[in-house]
Design a protein around this motif. Sequence first.
Motif: not given
Length: 196
Positions: A143-167
């Motif tokens: 199931s898809w659902s949107e997450i809405t944090p109060p602030t965040g990064p500017t709109a963009r594409s091509g960013q890269r992501a990793i999962y930090d398992p420690v934090r």
Amino acid sequence: VVYDTDRERMVIVGGAGTALLNDVWALTPHGTPYWEPLLPTGVAPAPRRLHAAVYDPLRQRILMFGGYDGGLFSDLWELPLTGPLEWRRIQPSGSSPSARADVAMIYDPVADRVVMFGGYDGTSLPTYRRNDLWQLSLAGTPSWSEITPPTGPTARSGQRAIYDPVRNRMIIFGGYDGAYLNDVWALSLSGPPEWT
């Protein structure tokens, strides 16, 4: 590209060379590294580039979303890496993200979900890029659902992501919003979602 932790190999799905592709290859790095084609059966996703993929270790499968072939995709596919190697389209419940390409996507093992940020959707003015955040819950019926944090990064594409398992957080780097970016953001995945 995903890393298949159970078989200790890199798996690449589709992309573009001189043409758009939807083939699947695995690179085993042990001993003398070697490439081998994986030959899934079933109806394969359309050839594309700029799609996102993650490895779901709980179900030992690749999940692939979106991409671009001159038009944008919003489809979700799975490729199990145990049992029959067969592409399957997944039809999640809930409101889904718009068709898009070049998103950041991670698998969150604590909450058994995929988390996806941003991307190019060709419709969101002024930059045609997004800064929305989505989760795909995998337990039971996806199931898809949107997450809405109060602030965040500017709109963009091509960013890269990793999962930090420690934090227990998603970290994104860079991207493009009309100019190339080199900022780093972290999204907390425990408790209320918050970007820093």
